[in-house]
Scaffold this active site. Structure first.
Site, mmCIF file in Angstrom:
data_model
loop_
_atom_site.group_PDB
_atom_site.id
_atom_site.type_symbol
_atom_site.label_atom_id
_atom_site.label_comp_id
_atom_site.label_asym_id
_atom_site.label_seq_id
_atom_site.Cartn_x
_atom_site.Cartn_y
_atom_site.Cartn_z
ATOM 1 N N ARG A 161 0.838 -1.195 0.000
ATOM 2 C CA ARG A 161 0.000 0.000 0.000
ATOM 3 C C ARG A 161 0.877 1.252 0.000
ATOM 4 O O ARG A 161 1.874 1.315 0.706
ATOM 5 C CB ARG A 161 -0.914 0.014 1.237
ATOM 6 C CG ARG A 161 -1.823 -1.201 1.317
ATOM 7 C CD ARG A 161 -2.743 -1.148 2.512
ATOM 8 N NE ARG A 161 -3.469 -2.401 2.665
ATOM 9 C CZ ARG A 161 -4.336 -2.654 3.646
ATOM 10 N NH1 ARG A 161 -4.579 -1.726 4.567
ATOM 11 N NH2 ARG A 161 -4.935 -3.822 3.720
ATOM 12 N N GLU B 69 -5.535 1.083 15.413
ATOM 13 C CA GLU B 69 -6.177 -0.106 14.835
ATOM 14 C C GLU B 69 -5.165 -1.226 14.589
ATOM 15 O O GLU B 69 -4.106 -0.988 14.006
ATOM 16 C CB GLU B 69 -6.868 0.262 13.520
ATOM 17 C CG GLU B 69 -7.554 -0.918 12.851
ATOM 18 C CD GLU B 69 -8.012 -0.617 11.425
ATOM 19 O OE1 GLU B 69 -8.182 -1.569 10.656
ATOM 20 O OE2 GLU B 69 -8.172 0.582 11.092
ATOM 21 N N SER C 178 -9.573 -5.628 11.918
ATOM 22 C CA SER C 178 -10.941 -5.258 11.584
ATOM 23 C C SER C 178 -11.657 -6.471 10.993
ATOM 24 O O SER C 178 -11.021 -7.416 10.533
ATOM 25 C CB SER C 178 -10.982 -4.084 10.595
ATOM 26 O OG SER C 178 -10.471 -4.483 9.338
ATOM 27 N N ARG D 190 2.437 2.251 9.935
ATOM 28 C CA ARG D 190 1.942 2.419 8.566
ATOM 29 C C ARG D 190 3.088 2.135 7.600
ATOM 30 O O ARG D 190 4.025 2.921 7.497
ATOM 31 C CB ARG D 190 1.390 3.833 8.362
ATOM 32 C CG ARG D 190 0.353 3.949 7.274
ATOM 33 C CD ARG D 190 -0.239 5.340 7.234
ATOM 34 N NE ARG D 190 -1.120 5.633 8.349
ATOM 35 C CZ ARG D 190 -2.382 5.245 8.434
ATOM 36 N NH1 ARG D 190 -2.916 4.531 7.472
ATOM 37 N NH2 ARG D 190 -3.121 5.578 9.478
ATOM 38 N N ARG E 73 1.884 -4.270 13.130
ATOM 39 C CA ARG E 73 1.138 -3.574 14.182
ATOM 40 C C ARG E 73 1.001 -4.440 15.437
ATOM 41 O O ARG E 73 0.956 -3.908 16.550
ATOM 42 C CB ARG E 73 -0.233 -3.144 13.673
ATOM 43 C CG ARG E 73 -0.141 -2.044 12.622
ATOM 44 C CD ARG E 73 -1.484 -1.410 12.342
ATOM 45 N NE ARG E 73 -1.373 -0.425 11.278
ATOM 46 C CZ ARG E 73 -2.371 0.342 10.862
ATOM 47 N NH1 ARG E 73 -3.566 0.238 11.449
ATOM 48 N NH2 ARG E 73 -2.207 1.211 9.887
#
Length: 231
Positions: A57, A144, A147, A72, A198
């Site tokens: 990404r 986060e 999810s 990130r 993460r």
């Protein structure tokens, strides 16, 4: 993986020059496409899959502390869960995915919170989305780490993934049945089991001791040679 906003694709996706191909942002995409144009049997459902993949990404919108370190990244590894279910099964399938996520983070002894996301924070495919955030002291708040989403038949209609209706099954929702009355589109669900960077970040920050060492969660010690601490 559907970035929100008109510039989402440009900001998030690595596209190959001179081609309509791009680097995958999550294994949700190939997992969903794995059964494209398939006609399943209702008795087969739900079908549950898990995949480990590298994800790519651009993260062009990141700034400040979000643009540095493990939070990130442009390339990272992730374990993804995915399910194909009937309309009657989809909510329970989502709850099962969330329960697995909770169990993983409880075993890792992480302080987390579970958030039911509002409609304004949903991507195009998701009907319902639940985020799990871990406490990250360096950020001064929660971040986060996982999810889970129920996409209903949004993806399956585009991928033409259907199932033959079992004539012996109880039918309570007309919306579940196609015009022919013989098939229905599956519901698709996905959830992150473990985004590696993460998760490492959350463990490192939450289990950091005053001397700079890291207390290893009990569940990981058998894989760390029985060590209780690092550093």
């Amino acid at each position: 993986f559907m970035p929100k906003g008109p510039t989402g694709l440009d900001e998030q996706i690595y596209q190959l020059v001179g081609s309509d191909l791009c680097l995958v942002g999550t294994s949700e995409i190939p997992l969903a496409g794995m059964l494209a144009a398939e006609l399943l049997e209702e008795k087969e459902l739900p079908l549950k899959f898990v995949a480990f993949s590298h994800c790519f990404r651009k993260e062009a919108s990141g700034s400040g502390t979000d643009a540095r370190g493990l939070y990130r990244m442009h390339q990272f590894s992730k374990v993804e869960m995915f399910a194909f279910a009937t309309a009657r099964q989809s909510e329970s399938a989502l709850e099962e995915i969330i329960d697995i996520q909770k169990e993983i983070f409880e075993l890792l002894e992480l302080e987390c919170r579970v958030l039911e996301m509002p409609a304004t924070d949903l991507g195009a495919p998701a009907s319902r989305k639940v985020d799990i955030e871990a406490w990250m002291p360096a950020r001064g708040g929660y971040g986060e780490i996982s999810s889970a989403s129920n996409c209903l038949d949004y993806q399956s209609r585009r991928l033409d993934i259907r199932y033959k209706l079992d004539p012996d099954a109880e039918r309570t929702e007309d919306a579940e049945v196609s015009r022919s009355g013989k098939t229905a589109y599956v519901h698709t669900l996905n959830g992150t089991a473990c985004a590696i960077p993460r998760t490492i970040l959350a463990i490192t920050e939450q289990h950091c001791n005053s001397d700079g060492s890291i207390t290893i969660p009990k569940a990981l010690r058998p894989y760390m040679g029985g060590r209780e601490r690092m550093g």
